[in-house]
Write a protein that holds these residues in place. Sequence first.
Motif, PDB file in Angstrom:
ATOM      1  N   ILE A 331      38.131  46.010  54.415  1.00  0.00           N
ATOM      2  CA  ILE A 331      37.997  45.076  55.541  1.00  0.00           C
ATOM      3  C   ILE A 331      38.863  43.853  55.302  1.00  0.00           C
ATOM      4  O   ILE A 331      38.937  43.335  54.181  1.00  0.00           O
ATOM      5  CB  ILE A 331      36.511  44.654  55.701  1.00  0.00           C
ATOM      6  CG1 ILE A 331      35.645  45.893  56.019  1.00  0.00           C
ATOM      7  CG2 ILE A 331      36.341  43.592  56.780  1.00  0.00           C
ATOM      8  CD1 ILE A 331      34.204  45.718  55.659  1.00  0.00           C
ATOM      9  N   VAL A 332      39.520  43.404  56.356  1.00  0.00           N
ATOM     10  CA  VAL A 332      40.377  42.222  56.267  1.00  0.00           C
ATOM     11  C   VAL A 332      39.873  41.176  57.253  1.00  0.00           C
ATOM     12  O   VAL A 332      39.573  41.499  58.409  1.00  0.00           O
ATOM     13  CB  VAL A 332      41.851  42.593  56.571  1.00  0.00           C
ATOM     14  CG1 VAL A 332      42.742  41.357  56.568  1.00  0.00           C
ATOM     15  CG2 VAL A 332      42.367  43.610  55.552  1.00  0.00           C
ATOM     16  N   LEU A 333      39.761  39.945  56.779  1.00  0.00           N
ATOM     17  CA  LEU A 333      39.395  38.832  57.665  1.00  0.00           C
ATOM     18  C   LEU A 333      40.684  38.155  58.111  1.00  0.00           C
ATOM     19  O   LEU A 333      41.505  37.753  57.278  1.00  0.00           O
ATOM     20  CB  LEU A 333      38.505  37.827  56.921  1.00  0.00           C
ATOM     21  CG  LEU A 333      37.186  38.375  56.366  1.00  0.00           C
ATOM     22  CD1 LEU A 333      36.419  37.280  55.634  1.00  0.00           C
ATOM     23  CD2 LEU A 333      36.338  38.963  57.496  1.00  0.00           C
ATOM     24  N   ILE A 334      40.860  38.050  59.431  1.00  0.00           N
ATOM     25  CA  ILE A 334      42.062  37.386  59.952  1.00  0.00           C
ATOM     26  C   ILE A 334      41.662  36.243  60.881  1.00  0.00           C
ATOM     27  O   ILE A 334      40.556  36.212  61.415  1.00  0.00           O
ATOM     28  CB  ILE A 334      43.016  38.371  60.684  1.00  0.00           C
ATOM     29  CG1 ILE A 334      42.334  39.026  61.898  1.00  0.00           C
ATOM     30  CG2 ILE A 334      43.553  39.415  59.730  1.00  0.00           C
ATOM     31  CD1 ILE A 334      43.297  39.825  62.784  1.00  0.00           C
ATOM     32  N   GLY A 358      42.154  35.593  55.621  1.00  0.00           N
ATOM     33  CA  GLY A 358      41.159  34.780  54.926  1.00  0.00           C
ATOM     34  C   GLY A 358      40.309  35.555  53.943  1.00  0.00           C
ATOM     35  O   GLY A 358      39.373  34.997  53.364  1.00  0.00           O
ATOM     36  N   GLY A 359      40.618  36.818  53.748  1.00  0.00           N
ATOM     37  CA  GLY A 359      39.857  37.592  52.770  1.00  0.00           C
ATOM     38  C   GLY A 359      40.167  39.067  52.894  1.00  0.00           C
ATOM     39  O   GLY A 359      40.489  39.544  53.984  1.00  0.00           O
ATOM     40  N   VAL A 360      40.102  39.774  51.771  1.00  0.00           N
ATOM     41  CA  VAL A 360      40.314  41.228  51.777  1.00  0.00           C
ATOM     42  C   VAL A 360      39.288  41.884  50.859  1.00  0.00           C
ATOM     43  O   VAL A 360      39.078  41.445  49.729  1.00  0.00           O
ATOM     44  CB  VAL A 360      41.749  41.600  51.311  1.00  0.00           C
ATOM     45  CG1 VAL A 360      41.866  43.108  51.110  1.00  0.00           C
ATOM     46  CG2 VAL A 360      42.799  41.142  52.319  1.00  0.00           C
ATOM     47  N   LEU A 361      38.664  42.904  51.386  1.00  0.00           N
ATOM     48  CA  LEU A 361      37.714  43.729  50.651  1.00  0.00           C
ATOM     49  C   LEU A 361      38.308  45.130  50.604  1.00  0.00           C
ATOM     50  O   LEU A 361      38.727  45.654  51.629  1.00  0.00           O
ATOM     51  CB  LEU A 361      36.435  43.776  51.489  1.00  0.00           C
ATOM     52  CG  LEU A 361      35.099  44.000  50.823  1.00  0.00           C
ATOM     53  CD1 LEU A 361      34.611  42.644  50.329  1.00  0.00           C
ATOM     54  CD2 LEU A 361      34.078  44.537  51.837  1.00  0.00           C
ATOM     55  N   THR A 362      38.362  45.734  49.429  1.00  0.00           N
ATOM     56  CA  THR A 362      38.723  47.159  49.399  1.00  0.00           C
ATOM     57  C   THR A 362      37.714  47.898  48.544  1.00  0.00           C
ATOM     58  O   THR A 362      37.254  47.372  47.528  1.00  0.00           O
ATOM     59  CB  THR A 362      40.151  47.433  48.841  1.00  0.00           C
ATOM     60  OG1 THR A 362      40.163  47.169  47.441  1.00  0.00           O
ATOM     61  CG2 THR A 362      41.207  46.606  49.545  1.00  0.00           C
ATOM     62  N   PRO A 366      35.305  42.526  46.990  1.00  0.00           N
ATOM     63  CA  PRO A 366      36.134  41.426  47.496  1.00  0.00           C
ATOM     64  C   PRO A 366      37.298  41.178  46.539  1.00  0.00           C
ATOM     65  O   PRO A 366      37.081  40.886  45.373  1.00  0.00           O
ATOM     66  CB  PRO A 366      35.176  40.215  47.498  1.00  0.00           C
ATOM     67  CG  PRO A 366      33.807  40.784  47.334  1.00  0.00           C
ATOM     68  CD  PRO A 366      33.973  42.074  46.588  1.00  0.00           C
ATOM     69  N   ARG A 367      38.527  41.352  47.044  1.00  0.00           N
ATOM     70  CA  ARG A 367      39.701  41.145  46.170  1.00  0.00           C
ATOM     71  C   ARG A 367      40.124  39.688  46.177  1.00  0.00           C
ATOM     72  O   ARG A 367      40.662  39.191  45.205  1.00  0.00           O
ATOM     73  CB  ARG A 367      40.847  42.047  46.614  1.00  0.00           C
ATOM     74  CG  ARG A 367      40.472  43.519  46.723  1.00  0.00           C
ATOM     75  CD  ARG A 367      40.044  44.116  45.386  1.00  0.00           C
ATOM     76  NE  ARG A 367      39.552  45.480  45.554  1.00  0.00           N
ATOM     77  CZ  ARG A 367      39.271  46.302  44.539  1.00  0.00           C
ATOM     78  NH1 ARG A 367      39.420  45.908  43.294  1.00  0.00           N
ATOM     79  NH2 ARG A 367      38.812  47.513  44.771  1.00  0.00           N
ATOM     80  N   PHE A 368      39.948  39.027  47.318  1.00  0.00           N
ATOM     81  CA  PHE A 368      40.031  37.570  47.368  1.00  0.00           C
ATOM     82  C   PHE A 368      39.298  37.108  48.619  1.00  0.00           C
ATOM     83  O   PHE A 368      39.214  37.841  49.613  1.00  0.00           O
ATOM     84  CB  PHE A 368      41.480  37.048  47.336  1.00  0.00           C
ATOM     85  CG  PHE A 368      42.309  37.406  48.536  1.00  0.00           C
ATOM     86  CD1 PHE A 368      42.355  36.569  49.652  1.00  0.00           C
ATOM     87  CD2 PHE A 368      43.058  38.577  48.567  1.00  0.00           C
ATOM     88  CE1 PHE A 368      43.113  36.891  50.764  1.00  0.00           C
ATOM     89  CE2 PHE A 368      43.823  38.912  49.679  1.00  0.00           C
ATOM     90  CZ  PHE A 368      43.853  38.060  50.777  1.00  0.00           C
ATOM     91  N   VAL A 369      38.767  35.926  48.556  1.00  0.00           N
ATOM     92  CA  VAL A 369      38.103  35.315  49.716  1.00  0.00           C
ATOM     93  C   VAL A 369      38.574  33.881  49.798  1.00  0.00           C
ATOM     94  O   VAL A 369      38.526  33.159  48.806  1.00  0.00           O
ATOM     95  CB  VAL A 369      36.563  35.339  49.577  1.00  0.00           C
ATOM     96  CG1 VAL A 369      35.897  34.571  50.726  1.00  0.00           C
ATOM     97  CG2 VAL A 369      36.044  36.780  49.551  1.00  0.00           C
TER      98      VAL A 369
END
Length: 398
Positions: A331-334, A358-362, A366-369
């Motif tokens: 999931i990607v937060l844009i 604003g964040g990436v989950l794989t 969470p890979r970064f938030v």
Amino acid sequence: MKVAIINLGQIVSGDWRAPFVAGDTILTEGSRIDRVGTAPPAEIEAADVVVDAGGMTAIPGLIDSHVHITFGDYTPRQRTVGFLESYLHGGITTSISASEVHVPGRPSDPRGVKALALAAQRCFATYRPGGMRVIAGSVILEPGLTAADFKELALHGVTLAKAGFGAVKTAYDYVPLVADAKAAGLITTCHTGGSSIPGSGAITGDHLLAMHPHVSFHINGGPTAMPDADFERVIRESQIALQVCTAGNLRTTLLCARLADRFDAFDRFIMGTDTPTGSGIMPLGMLYTIAHCASLTDMPAERFICAASGSNARVYGLNCGFVAVGKAADIVLIDAPDGGTQATALAAIKNGDIAAIGGVLTAGVPRFVGRSRNTPATTRKARVVHSRIMQDFSPASH
Ligand SMILES: [Zn+2]
């Protein structure tokens, strides 16, 4: 690990025919999505990590269906390490190999190309640079490969085959090779347009229609386009997936998008970057192609996000690319980029700006938030409001 993403402004599904999911919450459990839309407060409290998205938009992790991987997180073509991890900061959570043609001194005999494909597939089966899933091992179609060879590769885990760089006399020599690869269950792909490196020839509509691969690689040209008239022919006379790539001809990308829409073929319209190549390393390539298509056609932004996620997943048979229960938790937060003129991510994309991440989950991690190291900053702020995990999820410091 259980992750809850709350306070979402919008959720894009990945399915261009039904592009939105109602609600403001996504729950993941392990590597899969567990709930989309709403969740009871007790389940959110029970999550190991809770991310407050601050009103941002969630989209499925983007799938770049044309990446020139080799081995490790390294591109010999641009002599750079770490490019896949950098692509993750551009919202790309899955990279699909466009064949390992850039391996220095790559073999061209049947035994050698088989070994190369198998080794590449194995080397990325569990290795996730920066959290990126890499679907590697695309056997390069060379004269001499037999139906038995493709069956053997498929049996051992190779899923892809690529026409376009073999030592054939004419592109029509690929016809039996593509047929044998398809019969073995491989997904077949074919270079399209003018030659990209010395030694490869032009492949145009007649060749594609004779071969009928699953995917026309960079149908917009990689980087040189085929004749305009061939686009309508391929769309109307075949079921070939129409992959447009960032490192190609933008005018024919738009031509292809409009024709796919007009002839009810948008299910087959998919995206990739075709990088790293001579055009360079492009971590934001998918975001640029989405913005170019949305801002220069009459079609909405979410349609092209779906072309870059769910439609790729469908064509390649992957269990990712959708924000839906049971799918991979990628999931990607844009968001609208900070300092721009638009209020939301989708409005910014339609305006021709690239979305800020604003964040990436794989795979549910969470890979970064907070902030991508490659996109502009987001307008809204995403933050970890609760974590039971011994890990640093603080915003990137650079
Ligand atoms: Zn390519």
